[in-house]
Design an enzyme around this catalytic site. Structure first.
Site, PDB file in Angstrom:
ATOM      1  N   ASP A  31       0.789  -1.248   0.000  1.00 30.95           N
ATOM      2  CA  ASP A  31       0.000   0.000   0.000  1.00 30.95           C
ATOM      3  C   ASP A  31       0.817   1.292   0.000  1.00 30.95           C
ATOM      4  OD1 ASP A  31      -2.276  -1.467  -0.059  1.00 30.95           O
ATOM      5  OD2 ASP A  31      -2.791  -1.199   2.046  1.00 30.95           O
ATOM      6  N   HIS A 234      30.254   3.432  -4.540  1.00 35.36           N
ATOM      7  CA  HIS A 234      28.805   3.643  -4.417  1.00 35.36           C
ATOM      8  C   HIS A 234      28.345   3.449  -2.977  1.00 35.36           C
ATOM      9  CE1 HIS A 234      28.297   2.690  -8.980  1.00 35.36           C
ATOM     10  NE2 HIS A 234      28.724   3.916  -8.761  1.00 35.36           N
ATOM     11  N   ASP A 251      28.899  13.055  -2.473  1.00 33.10           N
ATOM     12  CA  ASP A 251      28.427  13.086  -3.864  1.00 33.10           C
ATOM     13  C   ASP A 251      26.923  13.248  -3.782  1.00 33.10           C
ATOM     14  OD1 ASP A 251      27.671  12.622  -6.484  1.00 33.10           O
ATOM     15  OD2 ASP A 251      29.043  10.939  -6.785  1.00 33.10           O
ATOM     16  N   ASP A 262      24.721  16.996 -10.233  1.00 31.72           N
ATOM     17  CA  ASP A 262      25.540  15.870  -9.769  1.00 31.72           C
ATOM     18  C   ASP A 262      26.901  16.434  -9.361  1.00 31.72           C
ATOM     19  OD1 ASP A 262      26.810  13.458  -9.366  1.00 31.72           O
ATOM     20  OD2 ASP A 262      26.728  12.803 -11.457  1.00 31.72           O
ATOM     21  N   HIS A 341      37.284   4.613 -12.442  1.00 32.10           N
ATOM     22  CA  HIS A 341      36.085   4.972 -13.214  1.00 32.10           C
ATOM     23  C   HIS A 341      36.429   6.016 -14.262  1.00 32.10           C
ATOM     24  CE1 HIS A 341      35.573   8.787 -10.989  1.00 32.10           C
ATOM     25  NE2 HIS A 341      35.782   8.116  -9.870  1.00 32.10           N
ATOM     26  N   HIS A 345      30.105  11.859 -17.506  1.00 35.06           N
ATOM     27  CA  HIS A 345      28.965  11.312 -18.246  1.00 35.06           C
ATOM     28  C   HIS A 345      28.079  12.475 -18.641  1.00 35.06           C
ATOM     29  CE1 HIS A 345      26.808  11.924 -14.423  1.00 35.06           C
ATOM     30  NE2 HIS A 345      27.868  11.397 -13.831  1.00 35.06           N
ATOM     31  N   HIS A 352      22.811   9.935 -15.383  1.00 38.11           N
ATOM     32  CA  HIS A 352      23.651   9.433 -16.478  1.00 38.11           C
ATOM     33  C   HIS A 352      22.768   9.584 -17.712  1.00 38.11           C
ATOM     34  CE1 HIS A 352      26.416   6.870 -13.685  1.00 38.11           C
ATOM     35  NE2 HIS A 352      26.357   8.126 -13.344  1.00 38.11           N
ATOM     36  N   GLU A 375      34.622  14.520 -13.225  1.00 43.16           N
ATOM     37  CA  GLU A 375      34.684  13.988 -11.869  1.00 43.16           C
ATOM     38  C   GLU A 375      35.826  13.002 -11.617  1.00 43.16           C
ATOM     39  OE1 GLU A 375      31.524  11.097 -10.975  1.00 43.16           O
ATOM     40  OE2 GLU A 375      30.530  11.729 -12.806  1.00 43.16           O
ATOM     41  N   TYR A 379      41.326   6.945  -5.070  1.00 46.24           N
ATOM     42  CA  TYR A 379      40.771   6.112  -3.993  1.00 46.24           C
ATOM     43  C   TYR A 379      41.882   5.181  -3.515  1.00 46.24           C
ATOM     44  CZ  TYR A 379      36.912   7.984  -6.631  1.00 46.24           C
ATOM     45  OH  TYR A 379      36.090   8.851  -7.312  1.00 46.24           O
ATOM     46  N   GLU A 398      33.732  16.736  -8.384  1.00 49.43           N
ATOM     47  CA  GLU A 398      32.826  16.611  -9.540  1.00 49.43           C
ATOM     48  C   GLU A 398      32.044  17.895  -9.755  1.00 49.43           C
ATOM     49  OE1 GLU A 398      29.645  13.692  -9.033  1.00 49.43           O
ATOM     50  OE2 GLU A 398      29.383  13.603 -11.208  1.00 49.43           O
TER      51      GLU A 398
END
Ligand code: GLY
Ligand code: MN
Ligand code: MN
Length: 433
Positions: A31, A234, A251, A262, A341, A345, A352, A375, A379, A398
């Site tokens: 619901d 992520h 981010d 973004d 990465h 984008h 994206h 961006e 890391y 970014e």
């Protein structure tokens, strides 16, 4: 604006019938529904915000566009609120015709008669695939009456994607506002961060700033990643305490009237960069500025990425994260251990966003009106062969960048990224404690 886009799509189709359904409502749990979000292609061509709707465009010598949507319903409107209904929708959104959504199958069986092609989002949804086949079969069943069915089916998204890639003035004005709101949220987050606070408290600051500024949603769930969490690309938990001496990577962007921003910033929890954090940060910032320097009309899509990778790879050598020569590091892609990465984008209705990156095997050229993110990041997970002071440093910077005639415009520039600007903002906020 929307009818002009529909006219351009009809022109690109040349002949045939296009069907573009919007997104369904989705149940979250019993619901309760996820907040409703329309389909981006549908919205781009219609501006119509309700679920249970489909857009039909008939191309050819007499092009026309039809909306199929929910009918007015007094009982449902008491529970769920206003709905346009076909008549008001036709008038408000400039369609040639509008009909109840229940008439869609019948209408298509008619419209596809003797039409050369059907365009729809091929393969996007099994239910719509089956429905499209049922329209074609309904027409085929009438072959003996001398009716011809379309013998070509195209993915309509290919045509719309190309249109969406270059933003018009209206889109740019919304995107600039979405960018400013995101930049404001990042400033607010920097001002609110203190050792001992939790990642979710900073997340709350971001969401508060988005909503109070009129943005309807976050464009994606914010990443608020302190210390080692910043090395999880992520990261979604946002529930760890923040420690002095660590960096915080955020981010976060908002969705305003359908359009995404973004933005990522990385800054010290205690407001002062340590020497190792500063050295690493300066590498990422230099990479980002080098990439932004390559965003100009006529340059290929990969030029900003290649520029960023070069600076990052040299930085990894300087920081003693890697050994060898720059050419070796680039050739063997050894940099991917710390930068795994790509540098950006397309950005627009989707975070994206729609649009190819390559055409016939070649990277696409940038053109005025395109919007992309830039961006780069580093890391650095703790490991025996990594210098100790660099352990668990995760940094990404970014921005959202608009390609212009002469170069580019960084539309998220109001979020500080120079070390002195970040430290000054955080210092001023603390002085008010
Ligand atoms: N926040 C999604 C991305 O940076 O691509
Ligand atoms: Mn991002
Ligand atoms: Mn991004």
């Amino acid at each position: 604006m929307y009818s002009e886009r529909r006219r351009r799509l009809a022109e690109a189709m040349a002949a045939g019938v296009a069907v573009i359904p919007t997104a369904p409502e989705r149940v979250r749990n019993r619901d309760t529904h996820f907040p409703y979000r329309f389909d981006s292609h549908f919205y781009y061509l219609s501006g119509f915000p309700e679920p249970d709707a489909a857009l039909v465009i008939v191309a050819g010598s007499a092009p026309k566009s039809l909306l199929f949507c929910r009918s007015r319903d007094e009982e449902r409107e008491i529970w769920d609120g206003y709905r346009y209904g076909p008549e008001a929708a036709r008038e408000r959104f400039g369609f040639d015709e509008a009909h109840p959504i229940g008439k869609l199958d019948e209408a298509l069986a008619q419209l596809l008669q003797d039409s050369p092609a059907l365009f729809y989002p091929l393969g996007a949804d099994a239910h719509w695939d089956a429905r499209a086949m049922s329209w074609l079969n309904a027409v085929r069943a009438r072959a003996r009456a001398g009716v011809a069915a379309p013998d070509r089916v195209h993915d309509v998204r290919a045509l719309i994607d190309d249109m969406r890639l270059v933003k018009d003035a209206h889109e740019l004005s919304v995107m600039r506002r979405a960018a400013r709101i995101a930049a404001g949220a990042h400033r607010r987050a920097m001002q609110a961060t203190r050792p001992g606070r939790n990642e979710y408290e900073i997340e709350a600051e971001l969401l508060h700033e988005f909503r109070r500024s009129g943005a309807q949603f976050p464009a994606y769930w914010p990443i608020v990643a302190g210390g080692p969490n910043a090395c999880v690309l992520h990261y979604v938990f946002n529930n760890a305490p923040l420690r002095g001496g660590e960096l915080l990577l955020i981010d976060a962007g908002c969705e305003l009237d359908g359009y995404a921003s973004d933005v990522t910033r990385s800054f010290p929890v205690n407001g002062r960069f340590s020497a190792a954090q500063r050295d690493t940060y300066e590498v990422v910032l230099a990479a980002q500025l080098a990439a932004i320097g390559k965003v100009r009309a006529g340059n290929a899509w990969n030029e900003p990425h290649d520029a960023a990778v070069r600076v990052l790879a040299q930085g990894m050598l300087d920081l003693k994260l890697l050994s060898g020569t720059l050419d070796e590091v680039l050739e063997k892609e050894a940099y991917k251990r710390f930068y795994m990465h790509r540098t950006g984008h397309w950005l627009g209705l989707d975070v994206h966003d729609a649009g190819d990156y390559k055409r016939s095997g070649k990277w696409r050229s940038l053109a005025p009106g395109m919007v992309l993110t830039v961006e780069p990041g580093l890391y650095i997970r703790a490991a025996d062969d990594v210098p100790e002071p660099l352990h668990d440093i995760g940094i990404r910077i970014e921005d959202d960048v608009l390609v212009t005639e002469g170069g580019c415009e960084v539309i998220t520039a109001e979020a500080p990224k120079r070390i002195e600007d970040i430290e000054a903002l955080m210092r001023d906020a603390r002085a008010r404690d």
